[in-house]
Write a protein that holds these residues in place. Sequence first.
Motif, mmCIF file in Angstrom:
data_model
loop_
_atom_site.group_PDB
_atom_site.id
_atom_site.type_symbol
_atom_site.label_atom_id
_atom_site.label_comp_id
_atom_site.label_asym_id
_atom_site.label_seq_id
_atom_site.Cartn_x
_atom_site.Cartn_y
_atom_site.Cartn_z
ATOM 1 N N LYS A 166 31.332 35.765 29.592
ATOM 2 C CA LYS A 166 32.110 36.480 30.612
ATOM 3 C C LYS A 166 32.022 37.995 30.434
ATOM 4 C CE LYS A 166 34.879 32.520 31.620
ATOM 5 N NZ LYS A 166 36.107 31.783 31.366
ATOM 6 N N GLU A 167 30.829 38.508 30.629
ATOM 7 C CA GLU A 167 30.665 39.960 30.604
ATOM 8 C C GLU A 167 31.038 40.522 31.967
ATOM 9 O OE1 GLU A 167 28.118 39.151 33.032
ATOM 10 O OE2 GLU A 167 27.614 41.207 32.450
ATOM 11 N N ILE A 168 30.831 41.805 32.155
ATOM 12 C CA ILE A 168 31.434 42.484 33.309
ATOM 13 C C ILE A 168 30.927 41.979 34.669
ATOM 14 C CG2 ILE A 168 29.859 44.463 33.145
ATOM 15 C CD1 ILE A 168 32.289 46.215 34.050
ATOM 16 N N ILE A 169 29.622 41.662 34.753
ATOM 17 C CA ILE A 169 29.105 41.176 36.039
ATOM 18 C C ILE A 169 29.758 39.840 36.407
ATOM 19 C CG2 ILE A 169 27.038 40.332 37.258
ATOM 20 C CD1 ILE A 169 26.621 43.185 36.953
ATOM 21 N N TRP A 170 29.874 38.989 35.394
ATOM 22 C CA TRP A 170 30.550 37.690 35.605
ATOM 23 C C TRP A 170 31.960 37.906 36.156
ATOM 24 C CZ3 TRP A 170 29.406 32.421 34.625
ATOM 25 C CH2 TRP A 170 30.520 31.572 34.670
ATOM 26 N N MET A 171 32.678 38.822 35.525
ATOM 27 C CA MET A 171 34.045 39.092 35.945
ATOM 28 C C MET A 171 34.091 39.603 37.370
ATOM 29 S SD MET A 171 35.889 38.093 33.609
ATOM 30 C CE MET A 171 37.114 38.443 32.402
ATOM 31 N N GLY A 172 33.150 40.475 37.701
ATOM 32 C CA GLY A 172 33.096 41.025 39.053
ATOM 33 C C GLY A 172 32.832 39.930 40.079
ATOM 34 N N GLN A 173 31.915 39.058 39.702
ATOM 35 C CA GLN A 173 31.548 37.981 40.620
ATOM 36 C C GLN A 173 32.699 37.015 40.867
ATOM 37 O OE1 GLN A 173 27.938 36.345 39.089
ATOM 38 N NE2 GLN A 173 26.972 36.366 41.102
ATOM 39 N N ILE A 176 34.646 37.306 43.951
ATOM 40 C CA ILE A 176 34.077 36.777 45.195
ATOM 41 C C ILE A 176 34.597 35.360 45.409
ATOM 42 C CG2 ILE A 176 31.969 36.205 46.458
ATOM 43 C CD1 ILE A 176 30.493 38.249 44.746
ATOM 44 N N ALA A 177 34.519 34.564 44.353
ATOM 45 C CA ALA A 177 34.918 33.159 44.454
ATOM 46 C C ALA A 177 36.425 33.020 44.651
ATOM 47 C CB ALA A 177 34.472 32.406 43.211
ATOM 48 N N SER A 178 37.195 33.771 43.836
ATOM 49 C CA SER A 178 38.635 33.522 43.830
ATOM 50 C C SER A 178 39.352 34.246 44.961
ATOM 51 C CB SER A 178 39.223 33.924 42.478
ATOM 52 O OG SER A 178 38.986 35.303 42.267
ATOM 53 N N ARG A 179 38.893 35.464 45.332
ATOM 54 C CA ARG A 179 39.650 36.222 46.327
ATOM 55 C C ARG A 179 38.803 36.698 47.500
ATOM 56 N NH1 ARG A 179 44.180 39.363 43.258
ATOM 57 N NH2 ARG A 179 44.453 37.974 41.488
ATOM 58 N N TRP A 183 33.810 44.053 46.667
ATOM 59 C CA TRP A 183 33.764 45.385 46.052
ATOM 60 C C TRP A 183 33.917 45.408 44.529
ATOM 61 C CZ3 TRP A 183 37.953 47.247 43.436
ATOM 62 C CH2 TRP A 183 39.207 46.718 43.765
ATOM 63 N N PRO A 184 34.671 44.461 43.904
ATOM 64 C CA PRO A 184 34.746 44.522 42.442
ATOM 65 C C PRO A 184 33.367 44.427 41.772
ATOM 66 C CG PRO A 184 36.473 43.126 43.283
ATOM 67 C CD PRO A 184 35.571 43.430 44.441
#
Lengths: 215, 269
Positions: A166-173, A176-179, A183-184
């Motif tokens: 769970k690095e930063i790109i994963w977190m950003g992505q 998309i799925a959850s909300r 832009w994150p």
Amino acid sequence: MFWNVTLKLLEGFSQTLIIFGITLVFSLILGLPIAFGSMSRFKPLRWLSRTFVWAIRGTPLMLQVIIVFYGPALIWDGISPLSRMTAVLVAFIINYSAYFSEIYRGGIEGIPKGQYEAAQTLGMTKSQIFFKVVLLQVIKRIVPPMSNEILTLVKDTSLARIVAVKEIIWMGQEFIASRALLWPLFYTGVFYLVFCGILTLVFAKIEEKLDYFKV
Amino acid sequence: MDMADIKTPILEVNNLSKRFGKVEVFKDISFAMEKGAVMALIGSSGSGKTTLLRCLNFLETPDHGRISVHGNCLFDADDHSTHQEKDIRHKRLHFGLVFQSFNLFPQYSALRNVTLATELLAKEQPGYRTGKGQMIKDIRERAEHLLEQVGLSDKLNNYPHQLSGGQQQRVAIARALAVNPDILCFDEPTSALDPELTGEVLKVIQSLADLNTTMLIVTHEMSFARDVADTVAFMDSGSIVEQGPPSQVISNPKEARTRQFLERYLGNS
């Protein structure tokens, strides 16, 4: 919202920094014996080192991460797999030590023979020649290519996502799925930019420090 | 004749040969030098002069022959006990070498270039721990003196890239002298210099000759060789063809090959 996203991304970025930091430290060290192997007069060792470097530089880092994570369980039945993070670190360290070893080799081989010979005629030992004469010249020569490679490492950490670290790109992505927020993910770029900016300043400082002589 | 009358030469080279693969660089070279003597080695490129100097400094290993300094055999191709890597380092100290391309250490000041090796050698001395401060001070003073001797007392703290070629070569001479070699070798010391800078380097070498420094000089500067050397040896295709005082070898060569070389050389310059 913005604040929440920032906190989440920072959480991811801490994983990014862990991959970056641990990979950097270990591959900077491991690169050196590989470089010496590639320059060895002992042919089998040289062959081994160079083949290793060829294989690592000749395949994608993403594939290497996958192989390290899934490979062992495929080959040996029942072996417990490495944790996701460990697998990523192992793959990254192997990969980057191969790249660093080539930079070291280029730096060491670029030192004129006359430097060694002058030191030899003055009665210096091999280790004195390396540490007192050659090393600083090598460092000066490799700072620019090293800076490049290290900046690449910062961005390569995003490949850890492939095995769900769970690095930063994963977190950003995830936003998309959850909300349904895109832009994150774009926002993660700012973290990379700021960090690479800091590193660039550090490298410039090092180059400036070594500017008092010419090689 | 009384034995005491026979001076032991400071350097004796006997039947030295060296080949690289199939190429014979030089063959069966023998000569001797007395303390304080200056010998100039002349000859066209590829005649083996540089490789000969490199063999004396143990940068190359001769295939045959012997090298003795002060009557002690330092190298004998037939005696493998003289080829030990750890001894070679100390044997090198009998010889100094000034390179065509200076080879100063770029990250160190002129002064540090001169003191570095001596300081490292001092660390091996038994009294280093207790006498460290004084030793370092002595080494530094001596280095300053050497740099003054080559006319660079105002450049002690300059880095090599801040010096002209002639100044760099003079630092290199001071650096070679710092470890007190018995024989100082020069490998075409002015070949990489602009013509207007050769004079200052040759002047320094001349001043060393006046101080009775034993020197072996590979050079293409014929007039310099004539002025500074006691002996001139002309090398051609790996052998010393003619050897003698400059008045003979340069001014009145006996051998046809020497004459040819000099005609070509002096004709060109």
